[in-house]
Enzyme design. Structure first.
Site, short mmCIF file in Angstrom:
data_model
loop_
_atom_site.label_atom_id
_atom_site.label_comp_id
_atom_site.label_asym_id
_atom_site.label_seq_id
_atom_site.Cartn_x
_atom_site.Cartn_y
_atom_site.Cartn_z
N HIS A 19 45.15 38.59 37.64
CA HIS A 19 46.14 39.14 38.68
C HIS A 19 47.39 38.33 38.32
O HIS A 19 48.39 39.27 38.47
CB HIS A 19 45.60 38.13 40.18
CG HIS A 19 44.10 38.76 40.34
ND1 HIS A 19 43.39 37.72 40.66
CD2 HIS A 19 43.68 39.94 40.74
CE1 HIS A 19 42.20 38.47 41.08
NE2 HIS A 19 42.31 39.81 41.12
N LYS A 43 32.94 40.20 55.21
CA LYS A 43 32.79 40.26 53.54
C LYS A 43 32.87 38.59 53.53
O LYS A 43 34.01 37.81 53.66
CB LYS A 43 33.98 40.87 52.97
CG LYS A 43 33.58 41.15 51.36
CD LYS A 43 34.62 42.02 50.91
CE LYS A 43 34.84 41.62 49.28
NZ LYS A 43 35.83 42.62 48.97
N ARG A 92 41.67 47.99 34.97
CA ARG A 92 40.91 47.23 33.62
C ARG A 92 39.93 48.58 32.87
O ARG A 92 40.27 48.68 31.78
CB ARG A 92 39.98 46.37 34.29
CG ARG A 92 40.79 45.22 34.55
CD ARG A 92 39.79 44.01 35.45
NE ARG A 92 39.69 44.74 36.76
CZ ARG A 92 39.08 44.04 37.67
NH1 ARG A 92 38.40 42.82 37.51
NH2 ARG A 92 38.69 44.90 38.89
N SER A 130 37.23 38.29 39.32
CA SER A 130 36.85 37.50 40.41
C SER A 130 35.28 37.03 40.56
O SER A 130 34.95 35.93 40.67
CB SER A 130 37.40 37.66 41.65
OG SER A 130 39.00 37.68 41.68
P1 ADP Z 1 39.71 43.83 45.12
O1 ADP Z 1 38.54 42.90 45.89
O2 ADP Z 1 40.47 44.75 46.18
O3 ADP Z 1 38.92 44.60 44.06
P2 ADP Z 1 40.59 42.07 43.58
O4 ADP Z 1 41.11 40.64 44.04
O5 ADP Z 1 39.45 42.07 42.74
O6 ADP Z 1 40.52 43.04 44.88
O7 ADP Z 1 41.51 42.68 42.60
C1 ADP Z 1 43.22 42.97 43.09
C2 ADP Z 1 43.87 44.03 42.17
O8 ADP Z 1 43.76 43.20 41.09
C3 ADP Z 1 43.17 45.11 41.75
O9 ADP Z 1 43.92 46.12 41.78
C4 ADP Z 1 42.36 44.88 40.48
O10 ADP Z 1 41.88 45.98 39.69
C5 ADP Z 1 43.36 43.87 39.83
N1 ADP Z 1 42.71 43.03 38.82
C6 ADP Z 1 41.46 42.28 39.02
N2 ADP Z 1 41.29 41.55 37.86
C7 ADP Z 1 42.41 42.17 36.82
C8 ADP Z 1 42.44 41.90 35.40
N3 ADP Z 1 41.72 40.92 34.67
N4 ADP Z 1 43.37 42.57 35.05
C9 ADP Z 1 44.13 43.19 35.71
N5 ADP Z 1 44.20 43.65 36.78
C10 ADP Z 1 43.04 43.11 37.54
#
Ligand code: ADP
Length: 163
Positions: A19, A43, A92, A130
């Site tokens: 992120h 959630k 990703r 995450s």
């Molecule tokens: P959500 O629960 O909406 O998926 P996340 O917190 O998992 O939210 O992710 C928010 C954003 O960050 C999303 O666009 C996700 O694709 C991006 N993201 C998560 N991990 C990575 C990573 N390792 N590299 C690039 N983008 C990421």
């Protein structure tokens, strides 16, 4: 130049180096990025909303053009309320793309003025997500390499393990 405000929405449970990389790279495109922590009462999250916001604020304390807010409900409505013209997301994998494609197209049908912008993840950060980080933390593993510097994740996880 016109202010280009982007919203980076997510659940960030917790905020990872993946992120962080998207936000830092996004600063080359946007004048301000609002990291928007989505709140969904149905959630279940590992970290509380307050903990997630506190961690993200600490990570970006040296960046005046990054701010953190929480929101509930539709991302398009949140963007409208703060006059943001862009949604920033990270990609990703191909499955990320399929998921994001539908959301971005629907968002644009709801608000034609809102553009989604996607950044491809840096190759070495592709496996960071995450869900895996949460699993490591819940099982007492060391996830510090996946969490941005400046955050001692062990301190944040402690109260959640002793319940
Ligand atoms: P959500 O629960 O909406 O998926 P996340 O917190 O998992 O939210 O992710 C928010 C954003 O960050 C999303 O666009 C996700 O694709 C991006 N993201 C998560 N991990 C990575 C990573 N390792 N590299 C690039 N983008 C990421």
């Amino acid at each position: 130049m016109q202010e280009k405000v982007a919203v980076f929405p997510g659940s960030f449970d917790p905020f990872t180096v993946g992120h962080e990389s998207i936000v830092i790279r996004g600063l080359n495109l946007f004048s301000h990025i609002v990291v928007a922590v989505g709140y969904n009462s149905s959630k279940k999250s590992l970290f509380t909303l307050e903990e997630r916001i506190q961690m993200i604020e600490k990570i970006f304390e040296a960046y005046p053009n990054v701010s953190v807010q929480s929101y509930q409900g539709l991302t398009v409505e949140f963007c409208k309320s703060i006059k943001a013209g862009y949604i920033l997301r990270g990609l990703r994998t191909a499955s990320d793309f399929e998921f994001e494609r539908a959301i971005a197209q629907v968002n644009r049908m709801m608000d034609g003025g809102l553009e989604s912008v996607f950044l491809l993840t840096s190759p070495e950060l592709t496996p960071v997500n995450s869900t895996i980080v949460r699993d490591i933390l819940i099982h007492g593993g060391d996830a510090s390499m996946f969490i941005p510097k400046g955050i001692n994740i062990a301190d944040y996880i402690k109260p959640h393990l002793n319940r």
